[in-house]
Design a protein around this motif. Structure first.
Motif, PDB file in Angstrom:
ATOM      1  N   LEU A   1       0.792  -1.287  -0.055  1.00  0.00           N
ATOM      2  CA  LEU A   1       0.067   0.098  -0.077  1.00  0.00           C
ATOM      3  C   LEU A   1       0.792   1.275  -0.042  1.00  0.00           C
ATOM      4  O   LEU A   1       1.765   1.345   0.760  1.00  0.00           O
ATOM      5  N   SER A   2       0.425   2.197  -0.903  1.00  0.00           N
ATOM      6  CA  SER A   2       1.391   3.470  -1.083  1.00  0.00           C
ATOM      7  C   SER A   2       0.590   4.676  -0.534  1.00  0.00           C
ATOM      8  O   SER A   2      -0.698   4.724  -0.408  1.00  0.00           O
ATOM      9  N   PHE A   3       1.389   5.742  -0.198  1.00  0.00           N
ATOM     10  CA  PHE A   3       0.576   6.954   0.350  1.00  0.00           C
ATOM     11  C   PHE A   3      -0.046   7.299  -0.819  1.00  0.00           C
ATOM     12  O   PHE A   3      -1.342   8.185  -0.572  1.00  0.00           O
ATOM     13  N   HIS A   4       0.504   7.212  -2.072  1.00  0.00           N
ATOM     14  CA  HIS A   4      -0.345   7.915  -3.190  1.00  0.00           C
ATOM     15  C   HIS A   4      -1.876   7.304  -3.197  1.00  0.00           C
ATOM     16  O   HIS A   4      -2.778   7.860  -3.658  1.00  0.00           O
ATOM     17  N   GLN A   5      -1.746   5.814  -3.076  1.00  0.00           N
ATOM     18  CA  GLN A   5      -3.148   5.149  -3.098  1.00  0.00           C
ATOM     19  C   GLN A   5      -4.102   5.678  -1.912  1.00  0.00           C
ATOM     20  O   GLN A   5      -5.314   5.741  -2.087  1.00  0.00           O
ATOM     21  N   ILE A   6      -3.444   5.764  -0.649  1.00  0.00           N
ATOM     22  CA  ILE A   6      -4.145   6.184   0.378  1.00  0.00           C
ATOM     23  C   ILE A   6      -4.693   7.495   0.225  1.00  0.00           C
ATOM     24  O   ILE A   6      -5.902   7.843   0.163  1.00  0.00           O
ATOM     25  N   ARG A   7      -4.005   8.259  -0.344  1.00  0.00           N
ATOM     26  CA  ARG A   7      -4.593   9.709  -0.525  1.00  0.00           C
ATOM     27  C   ARG A   7      -5.608   9.774  -1.548  1.00  0.00           C
ATOM     28  O   ARG A   7      -6.677  10.486  -1.528  1.00  0.00           O
ATOM     29  N   MET A   8      -5.567   9.005  -2.645  1.00  0.00           N
ATOM     30  CA  MET A   8      -6.453   8.725  -3.671  1.00  0.00           C
ATOM     31  C   MET A   8      -7.910   8.165  -2.964  1.00  0.00           C
ATOM     32  O   MET A   8      -8.869   9.081  -3.240  1.00  0.00           O
ATOM     33  N   LEU A   9      -7.801   7.328  -2.154  1.00  0.00           N
ATOM     34  CA  LEU A   9      -9.209   7.114  -1.425  1.00  0.00           C
ATOM     35  C   LEU A   9      -9.531   8.134  -0.373  1.00  0.00           C
ATOM     36  O   LEU A   9     -10.860   8.282  -0.149  1.00  0.00           O
ATOM     37  N   HIS A  10      -8.738   8.739   0.167  1.00  0.00           N
ATOM     38  CA  HIS A  10      -9.113   9.653   1.237  1.00  0.00           C
ATOM     39  C   HIS A  10      -9.718  10.889   0.720  1.00  0.00           C
ATOM     40  O   HIS A  10     -10.555  11.642   1.412  1.00  0.00           O
ATOM     41  N   ARG A  11      -9.728  11.269  -0.528  1.00  0.00           N
ATOM     42  CA  ARG A  11     -10.467  12.269  -1.150  1.00  0.00           C
ATOM     43  C   ARG A  11     -11.939  11.738  -1.117  1.00  0.00           C
ATOM     44  O   ARG A  11     -12.958  12.562  -1.292  1.00  0.00           O
ATOM     45  N   PHE A  12     -12.329  10.650  -1.266  1.00  0.00           N
ATOM     46  CA  PHE A  12     -13.530  10.109  -1.214  1.00  0.00           C
ATOM     47  C   PHE A  12     -14.335   9.671   0.253  1.00  0.00           C
ATOM     48  O   PHE A  12     -15.647   9.750   0.338  1.00  0.00           O
ATOM     49  N   ALA A  13     -13.184   9.040   1.126  1.00  0.00           N
ATOM     50  CA  ALA A  13     -13.697   8.661   2.346  1.00  0.00           C
ATOM     51  C   ALA A  13     -12.740   8.922   3.557  1.00  0.00           C
ATOM     52  O   ALA A  13     -11.619   8.634   3.266  1.00  0.00           O
ATOM     53  N   ASP A  14     -13.363   8.731   4.632  1.00  0.00           N
ATOM     54  CA  ASP A  14     -12.433   8.858   5.976  1.00  0.00           C
ATOM     55  C   ASP A  14     -12.206   7.441   6.379  1.00  0.00           C
ATOM     56  O   ASP A  14     -11.313   7.374   7.322  1.00  0.00           O
ATOM     57  N   ASN A  15     -13.009   6.539   6.351  1.00  0.00           N
ATOM     58  CA  ASN A  15     -13.154   5.175   6.909  1.00  0.00           C
ATOM     59  C   ASN A  15     -12.501   4.123   5.866  1.00  0.00           C
ATOM     60  O   ASN A  15     -13.100   4.155   4.715  1.00  0.00           O
ATOM     61  N   ILE A  16     -11.565   3.112   6.238  1.00  0.00           N
ATOM     62  CA  ILE A  16     -11.287   2.014   5.658  1.00  0.00           C
ATOM     63  C   ILE A  16     -11.328   0.578   6.282  1.00  0.00           C
ATOM     64  O   ILE A  16     -10.854   0.677   7.495  1.00  0.00           O
ATOM     65  N   VAL A  17     -11.733  -0.173   5.727  1.00  0.00           N
ATOM     66  CA  VAL A  17     -11.784  -1.491   6.325  1.00  0.00           C
ATOM     67  C   VAL A  17     -10.834  -2.557   5.402  1.00  0.00           C
ATOM     68  O   VAL A  17     -11.130  -2.694   4.478  1.00  0.00           O
ATOM     69  N   LEU A  18      -9.681  -2.759   6.085  1.00  0.00           N
ATOM     70  CA  LEU A  18      -8.950  -4.001   5.563  1.00  0.00           C
ATOM     71  C   LEU A  18      -9.546  -5.230   5.555  1.00  0.00           C
ATOM     72  O   LEU A  18      -9.553  -5.780   6.701  1.00  0.00           O
ATOM     73  N   LEU A  19      -9.588  -5.737   4.456  1.00  0.00           N
ATOM     74  CA  LEU A  19     -10.502  -7.054   4.313  1.00  0.00           C
ATOM     75  C   LEU A  19      -9.595  -7.939   3.713  1.00  0.00           C
ATOM     76  O   LEU A  19      -9.602  -8.196   2.614  1.00  0.00           O
ATOM     77  N   TYR A  20      -8.901  -8.813   4.431  1.00  0.00           N
ATOM     78  CA  TYR A  20      -7.737  -9.640   3.993  1.00  0.00           C
ATOM     79  C   TYR A  20      -8.011 -10.993   4.362  1.00  0.00           C
ATOM     80  O   TYR A  20      -8.780 -11.505   5.419  1.00  0.00           O
TER      81      TYR A  20
END
Length: 648
Positions: free
Chosen positions: A293-312
């Protein structure tokens, strides 16, 4: 090339709020909208969108512009690509004229790569649906995964023939250049004979679709009957000008609206996990597909949502992936939960056995926050004091990443009870981590500042080494800002001309005539172009400089105009103070005088240098000194007009 009339139709149709909302979650703020800037990392929204002006701007990093500028910057598109993107969004037909040879040479390499990728994706889709091998092998594989036809179409799944030469020969026959088959990574050249070979031959295809809906790359999987003894089941497009795997998320295009709506995103590991969850009815899901997981990917997601569930998956690899991503997510102010599925299940298999309601219920009942997750994993069965201390330090290290102090304190209190440790000890440990982070950031900031202080060119306004030239550039910017914002406004009425008539002078006309009388011009060619065009159009009925330049065909001009016309807070009409002609006239006159004063000061410095360099040439020195004295008189007279006393 797209003709001007079509460009105007696209610009008329493009709703800046509608366009930006495709990528950023916006909230109403007075007459504007605001959200987290998509161009840099931030926790407090500083990205404003003005529907009345049709522009957006970040008041932190400065990026923004009109709808075209935004799409170009966000999606890394060329100007024609961004126009086509908007035309497609608003169902506008584009009629293009034949390109000249020079224009054809200027066509973007990136655009050509996207075109080849789009053709290739359609080629794979066609093989899957219509070729006997596609039906027999490709569709059979997708059927074995339980994928419905609508889901296959939604994710543009495909199949590639086993013949490694079929794709490149077909592409070349269709007119696509070999160089772009290679630069996109669809094909590669064999060393032994130099032949171009299809990278994905004999595989089912999972296209990577970027945020804007363009195909950026491909993933190919060997079919089950061909995987025996094969170490690498999956092959992905290599990095290219349009595809960097660490910056992409599989399924983001199909998921972005659902993520924003739910204010939550599920992060899974693979292609089939995403697809099966969509088919199950859960659409706010993406995958990082085997990359860290990269910071670029995280920031991309944070534009749309504050909550993330890691489903592994609940295996060792899934545990490692969850542990690895938690701290990065916390640093980006995401609220993190972790869910592990029952033994033997991954999101793909679990989704195929449950409805969306059952899946969500399981997540709701089994999700844990990162404290419980890390403590369960790191302290499970640990009795050795040293190892226990190391595990607790790792957990406190994670808490230290959380930006909000209240949240950190809450977690520390929980940890103190959970681990039976004095809370003050935990606070002291956490503060050491925070202090170390601040020190590291301060050092990084100092390094960046030192780099920024080095002479280099910015996009529009160059950083000058000469302080006088820097000041001159600042006055130029202020003058051109007035031209863009008020260029069409009349500041002089009924001015007598040589032929006995009278004319009205606008801001742009006055500045142009005043500077032109002495052959003065801006140091920035772009500024001169803006002033020239504003002067030419000033007298036209309905001409509004701000609207004209914000929608200008020159990308540099439209971006500059957007930066100069937007205000962070737009007052209601009842609170806005109407600008009087006299006030505006005084401001313009003062700026023109400032410009002239800067020019004279700069000229004086040049004369000083020439005098010192003249050596023993008395004739040349006397001539230069006389010119210097004349220039001093001009400066002193201008200083009196500006209200400044100069001591000679």
């Amino acid at each position: 090339m797209i003709d001007r009339a079509t460009v105007d139709r696209i610009m008329d149709a493009a709703n800046i709020v509608d366009v930006v909302s495709e990528f950023v979650t916006l909230r109403k703020s007075g007459a504007n909208y605001k959200g987290l800037c998509p161009f840099h990392n931030e926790r407090t929204p500083s990205f404003y969108v003005s529907p009345s002006r049709g522009i957006c701007k970040c008041f932190s990093c400065g990026k923004g512009g009109n709808a075209v500028n935004f799409i170009m910057e966000h999606e890394q598109m060329t100007y024609p690509e961004a126009l086509r993107w908007l035309a497609k969004k608003y169902n506008i037909e584009i009629k293009e004229r034949e390109l000249t040879s020079e224009e054809r040479e200027e066509e973007s390499r990136r655009e050509s790569m996207f075109i080849v990728n789009e053709w290739t994706a359609a080629y794979f889709e066609d093989l899957l649906r219509n070729h006997p091998d596609g039906q027999t092998y490709g569709m059979q594989y997708f059927r074995s995964r339980g994928f419905r036809d609508d889901i296959v179409r939604k994710f543009r799944l495909g199949y590639d023939l086993r013949d490694g030469y079929a794709l490149p020969s077909t592409a070349v026959m269709k007119g696509y250049k070999e160089e772009f088959l290679l630069s996109t990574g669809i094909c590669y050249k064999r060393e032994k004979d130099g032949r171009v070979v299809d990278r994905f031959a004999g595989r089912v295809i999972f296209p990577w679709i970027g945020m804007s809906g363009k195909v950026v790359g491909f993933g190919g999987r060997k079919l089950d009957q061909a995987t025996k003894g094969v170490q690498q089941k999956y092959v992905n497009s290599p990095d290219s000008d349009i595809y960097h795997k660490e910056q992409q998320l599989y399924g983001i295009f199909q998921a972005k609206k659902a993520i924003a709506k739910e204010n939550c995103v599920y992060m899974v590991e693979g292609y089939t996990d995403v697809i099966s969850m969509h088919q199950c009815g859960i659409e706010n899901v993406v995958a990082n597909s085997g990359t860290a997981l990269s910071f670029h990917q995280i920031r991309m997601l944070h534009r749309f949502a504050d909550n993330i569930v890691l489903l592994y998956d609940g295996d060792e690899a899934g545990l490692h992936a969850a542990m690895r991503g938690t701290d990065m997510l916390l640093q980006e102010d995401m609220k993190v939960k972790v869910v592990f599925l029952p033994d033997g299940d991954d999101p793909d298999s679990f989704a195929r056995k449950h409805t969306a309601e059952e899946f969500r219920k399981y997540i709701s009942e089994h999700q844990v926050d990162f404290i419980d997750f890390k403590s369960d994993q790191l302290l499970k069965g640990v009795t050795d004091p040293i190892k226990r201390s190391e595990a607790m330090s790792s957990i406190i290290r994670s808490i230290a990443y959380i930006p909000q102090q209240i949240v950190r304190d809450s977690y520390l209190t929980r940890c103190a009870h959970k681990f039976q440790v004095n809370e003050l000890t935990l606070i002291s440990t956490m503060n050491k981590y925070i202090a170390r982070d601040k020190e590291d950031k301060a050092k990084a900031y100092e390094r960046e500042k030192n780099e920024a202080d080095k002479p280099e060119e910015k996009e529009l306004i160059p950083i000058e080494l000469n302080p006088q030239e820097s000041q001159h550039s600042l006055v130029e910017q202020m003058l051109i800002k007035v031209v863009i914002r008020h260029g069409e406004e009349i500041i002089y009425r009924d001015v007598a001309t040589d032929d006995g008539n009278t004319v009205n002078l606008t801001v742009a006309q006055y500045i142009s005539y005043d500077l032109g009388a002495d052959g003065l011009s801006f140091s920035q060619p772009l500024f001169n172009q803006i002033l020239d065009e504003a002067t030419q159009h000033s007298g036209e009925p309905g001409f509004v400089a701000a609207d004209y330049f914000v929608r200008h065909a020159d990308v540099g001009i439209s971006k500059l105009a957007a930066e100069m016309v937007i205000d962070r807070v737009q007052l209601t009409k009842s609170l806005q103070m109407k600008r009087e002609e006299g006030t505006l006239r005084s401001q313009v006159e003062h700026l023109v005088l400032d410009f002239r004063m800067d020019f004279v000061e700069h000229k004086l410095k040049e004369l000083q240098k020439q005098i010192y360099a003249s050596g023993g040439n008395m004739e040349q020195m006397m001539k230069l000194m006389a010119e210097y004295k004349d220039m001093q008189l001009i400066r002193n007279n201008m200083a009196k007009m500006l209200g400044t006393n100069i001591i000679v």
